[in-house]
Structure formats: structure tokens, C-alpha cells
Design an enzyme around this catalytic site. Structure first.
Site, short mmCIF file in Angstrom:
data_model
loop_
_atom_site.label_atom_id
_atom_site.label_comp_id
_atom_site.label_asym_id
_atom_site.label_seq_id
_atom_site.Cartn_x
_atom_site.Cartn_y
_atom_site.Cartn_z
N PRO A 259 0.84 -1.21 0.00
CA PRO A 259 0.00 0.00 0.00
C PRO A 259 0.87 1.25 0.00
O PRO A 259 1.52 1.56 0.98
CB PRO A 259 -0.81 -0.13 1.30
N ASP A 436 5.92 2.19 2.02
CA ASP A 436 5.01 1.06 2.24
C ASP A 436 4.31 1.28 3.57
O ASP A 436 4.93 1.22 4.63
CB ASP A 436 5.82 -0.24 2.25
N HIS A 437 2.98 1.51 3.50
CA HIS A 437 2.24 1.86 4.72
C HIS A 437 2.04 0.68 5.66
O HIS A 437 1.54 0.85 6.77
CB HIS A 437 0.88 2.45 4.34
N ARG A 438 2.44 -0.52 5.25
CA ARG A 438 2.36 -1.65 6.17
C ARG A 438 3.42 -1.55 7.26
O ARG A 438 3.21 -2.04 8.38
CB ARG A 438 2.54 -2.98 5.41
N VAL A 440 5.65 1.50 7.43
CA VAL A 440 6.00 2.90 7.68
C VAL A 440 4.71 3.70 7.83
O VAL A 440 3.92 3.79 6.89
CB VAL A 440 6.84 3.49 6.51
#
Length: 466
Positions: A259, A436-438, A440
Site C-alpha cells: 500500500p 510502504d504503509h504496512r 512505515v
């Protein structure tokens, strides 16, 4: 007494990367009849990662090139036959003991054709005995001369029958608009190859193309029909392969797996640009060392990562865990004639500014020459893409697979800027950080981007923060 004879040695396409299954032959440097020596480069091939030159592991005379330049060949497939000089093996002691006659061949040490990245394997070669009706056959006679294989008969495809072809070949035929039932197969057992599809495409476009001959039968290698091939309507189809194919697959996988979140910031880099000019004029980093704004951007990002090491991470899908990386392997996106590649500087965070400048210069030059090794493009942890060299202000960069963040460095422009209470012309750029929002979150990504911008605005912070 021994008699000198010539035996035929086959050189197989090695795995020149990390588990890659195929490579395209770009250029042959030899032709049938040429003498080659152990270690001589005979061809250049391109994998999904890089272009690599292949040395031959024995000395002799080239008998045949099995594939023309432009052909994609599976790893493990013989690509060149070489007649080497050697002594004829001793005859068997008795006809009743074929196993004893075969024993010397079993124990003969062999140098394996694993040449790029791994080195030759040591040990004894294990040759599997030929079997006839379930029993081991007698040892074959020494090869005194190359045998020209006979091309298999062309099978007839009955109505509704599916032609024989590998999935990538079927995809290629679909892209070129070729009906496989109309293609003349030249592969083993009537299998349609990539060359067969290309030949059919060229024929359909009005070009006179001879079908590819069986391996070792032709005295010279004919070039594959030039691509792209125009269609009757004027459209052009360009097969995607090599580096471009790998990049396309990696970007799709990254975009639909991780994401993405992208944040932007404009920053006054007037002081950084002055520092670049000063370093160039004084030569403080060493004679011949290339200094550019990208060097200062890289050092600023590495300093920000040092202050926030959680961003130097990757996602382990199998374990559903975040892996915090020990070293920062800084990737630099480089546009080459073969497509976009991202080699990286190993443990870049531990290097001084001078060391980083040298490593960056070597990386760029090697990439331009198309000589980047596959190992230099693996293991990256964070990347910089310099879109500013194309006059682009910013963008939303896609993550390099396996990495947590990528920074886009935009063009440096002179813009009106509020400086010390007055509107004056200043040199300004835009930074864009995708992450990467998983692994960060917004706070961490914002801190890294803000710190990078702050250092570029006041580069003296490289000393105080570094």
C-alpha cells in the site's frame, strides 16, 4: 600410445543471476571455425537483471553456434559446440565388463559451466549412464567428429489439436497476432520456438525469412528478424523481454502488493547548490571525483535514515513480520538503453561523503555501459530516483520490490521564495517520498522526508546531525 582426436564439448547457458531461468543472446563474438581459449568471452547475454559477458571454459575450435543473436535461451541449454583436442580413452579390457570400461569416464573430473557469480564447481562429475530398455548400455565410442542432428519431421496439426509451444511462446504469438497452427516448428519433437514465431511474423509482414536451421547444421548464424514488426494497419508491437520485462512485472507486483503513500515537500536548496559548486572548484573530495546535487541528496537521505532507522526495513510476507535491516543499501534508479535498473551501493550509510561520491560515480558509469552485475541489483533497502534530470518537478515513485521507501528528487528551479522576510529568487526543488504503509506510518515517513529537506536547506546539518 595415445592418438590425438577431437571430441565435441557443449557449453550450456549458465545461471548468470539469482535463480533466473532464461537469458537472451545479445551478441556473438565468435563464429564457426574460430579458435577459442579457456576464459575467452564468446558472447554477451541479457537476463532480466543485466547484460553479462560469458567466457568459454575450454580451448578448441568452434563447431557450431546453436542459436542466433536475439534468441532467448533457457538456462541449461547448449548454446555453442567446441571441438577440443584430447587423447582417446583406453579400450575396454573385456567385452563382458562394460561397467569397467565406463569407469574412467565416470571418474573424469569436469569443469562445470557455471561461470558468472558463482565460479566453477569442484568435485567429480556424475554422468548418468545411458539406458536401453531399462538396462545400462555399453560405454559409447569416442566422438571423432561432430554429428549433425537431423531435423524432426514437421508434424501436422489436426483440426482442433493444440500446437506444441511453451506458455511464453504462446504469449509472444498472441502479442504478434500469429496463429500457432500456421507456424512451422523447428524445436525438438515439433515444439514451436520463439524464433519460429518471429519468422512467421516477419513473413506475414512481407519479409523473406529463412527458417532457423537445426543446431550445428548451419555454418554461420543468421540474425533474428528485426523487431518491432509493423502490421498492415501501421501499428507496431514490441515484445517486452529482458530488463524491461522484469521491471514491468516488478512494478505491477509492487503497486498491487504494497500500500503506497506519497508525501511531498518543496525545499530551498540554494545553500546546497552553492556547496556543490564549492566542492567542484576546490576538489576537496579528491581528484577526478564527480560531485553533483544527487550526491548531497543521497547523503541527506542517509543521514535522515540514520536518525530514523525504522524506515530501513522490509516486509516478510511469509512470516507476516517487519524485518529491520542492519545496513542501508542505497539504490539509485538508472535509465539505460535496455530499461530501468536499480543498482545499489552496499552499506552506503557507513561511507563518508568522499567514499559515497566515488561509489556513486562508479555505479552510474557501470550502469551506462550495461555492465552492472546482478549482485549489485539485489539486496537494496531504500532508493533514490532522480527525475529532475529530465526537467520533471516531481512524481509518485513506485517502490522497488522488497524496499520500504523511495525518494524522488525533482528539478532544481529558480523560483520566487520568501527568504529573510523578502521575496527573492531562490533555487527550489520538490522531494516526493513514497513508502510502504504496512511498515512505515505517516509519522515516520514525514520525519524522514522533513529531515532530508532540512539538511538540503542547511547542509551544515550533515556535520551536526551526521
Amino acid at each position: 600410445m595415445t592418438t590425438d582426436v577431437r571430441s565435441l564439448r557443449e557449453f550450456k547457458m549458465p545461471d548468470v543471476g539469482e535463480g533466473l531461468t532464461e537469458a537472451e543472446i545479445l551478441t556473438w563474438y565468435v563464429k564457426p571455425g574460430d579458435t577459442v581459449t579457456d576464459g575467452q568471452v564468446v558472447c554477451e547475454v541479457e537476463t532480466a537483471k543485466a547484460a553479462v559477458e560469458l567466457p568459454i571454459p575450454f580451448t578448441g575450435v568452434v563447431e557450431a553456434l546453436h542459436f542466433p543473436a536475439g534468441t532467448t535461451v533457457d538456462v541449461g541449454t547448449s548454446i555453442i559446440a567446441v571441438a577440443v583436442a584430447g587423447a582417446a580413452p583406453a579400450p575396454a579390457a573385456a567385452p563382458a565388463a562394460p561397467a569397467a570400461a565406463a569407469a574412467p569416464a565416470e571418474a573424469e573430473p569436469e569443469r562445470r559451466e557455471v561461470l558468472v557469480g558463482y565460479g566453477p564447481r569442484t568435485g567429480t562429475a556424475q554422468r548418468r549412464a545411458r539406458r536401453t530398455n531399462g538396462a545400462a548400455a555399453a560405454a559409447p565410442a569416442p566422438v571423432a567428429a561432430p554429428v549433425v542432428p537431423v531435423a524432426p519431421p514437421v508434424p501436422t496439426v489436426a483440426e482442433g489439436e493444440r500446437p506444441l509451444a511453451k506458455p511464453p511462446v504462446r504469449k509472444l504469438a498472441k502479442d504478434l497476432g500469429i496463429d500457432l497452427r500456421s507456424v512451422l516448428p523447428t524445436g525438438p519433437n515439433g515444439v514451436i520456438t520463439r524464433e519460429d514465431v518471429h519468422a512467421a511474423a516477419a513473413t506475414a509482414a512481407g519479409a523473406a525469412v529463412e527458417p532457423v536451421a537445426a543446431p550445428a547444421a548451419a555454418p554461420a548464424v543468421e540474425a533474428v528478424p528485426a523487431l518491432p514488426v509493423p502490421t498492415a494497419a501501421g501499428d507496431v508491437r514490441v515484445p517486452v523481454k529482458g530488463v524491461r520485462k522484469a521491471t514491468a512485472q516488478a512494478m505491477v507486483a509492487s503497486a498491487f502488493t504494497a500500500p503506497h503513500v506519497t508525501e511531498f515537500v518543496q525545499v530551498d536548496v540554494t545553500r546546497t547548490m552553492k556547496l556543490v559548486r564549492k566542492l567542484k572548484e576546490t576538489g576537496e573530495l579528491g581528484a577526478g571525483v564527480r560531485v553533483s546535487p544527487l550526491l548531497l541528496v543521497a547523503k541527506a537521505l542517509l543521514t535522515a535514515v540514520k536518525r530514523h532507522p525504522e524506515i530501513n526495513a522490509s516486509w516478510d510476507e511469509a512470516a507476516q513480520e517487519i524485518v529491520l535491516r542492519g545496513a542501508v543499501n542505497l539504490g539509485i534508479a538508472a535509465a539505460t538503453p535496455r530499461g530501468l535498473i536499480v543498482p545499489n551501493i552496499k552499506d552506503a550509510g557507513s561511507r563518508t561523503l568522499a567514499q559515497l561520491a566515488i561509489a556513486l560515480g562508479e555505479l552510474v558509469e557501470t550502469a551506462r555501459q550495461g555492465k552492472t552485475a546482478p549482485a549489485d541489483m539485489s539486496g537494496g533497502s531504500i532508493t533514490i530516483t532522480n527525475v529532475g534530470v529530465f526537467g520533471v518537478d516531481t512524481g509518485t515513485p513506485i517502490l522497488n520490490p522488497g524496499e520500504a521507501a523511495i525518494l524522488a528528487f525533482g528539478a532544481v528551479r529558480e523560483l520566487p521564495w520568501v527568504h529573510k522576510g523578502k521575496v527573492v529568487p531562490r533555487q527550489v526543488t520538490t522531494l516526493a517520498l513514497s513508502f510502504d504503509h504496512r511498515l512505515v506510518d505517516g509519522e515516520l515517513g514525514s520525519k524522514v522526508l522533513a529531515d532530508t529537506a532540512a539538511i538540503l536547506e542547511y547542509p551544515k546539518r550533515l556535520i551536526t546531525w551526521g
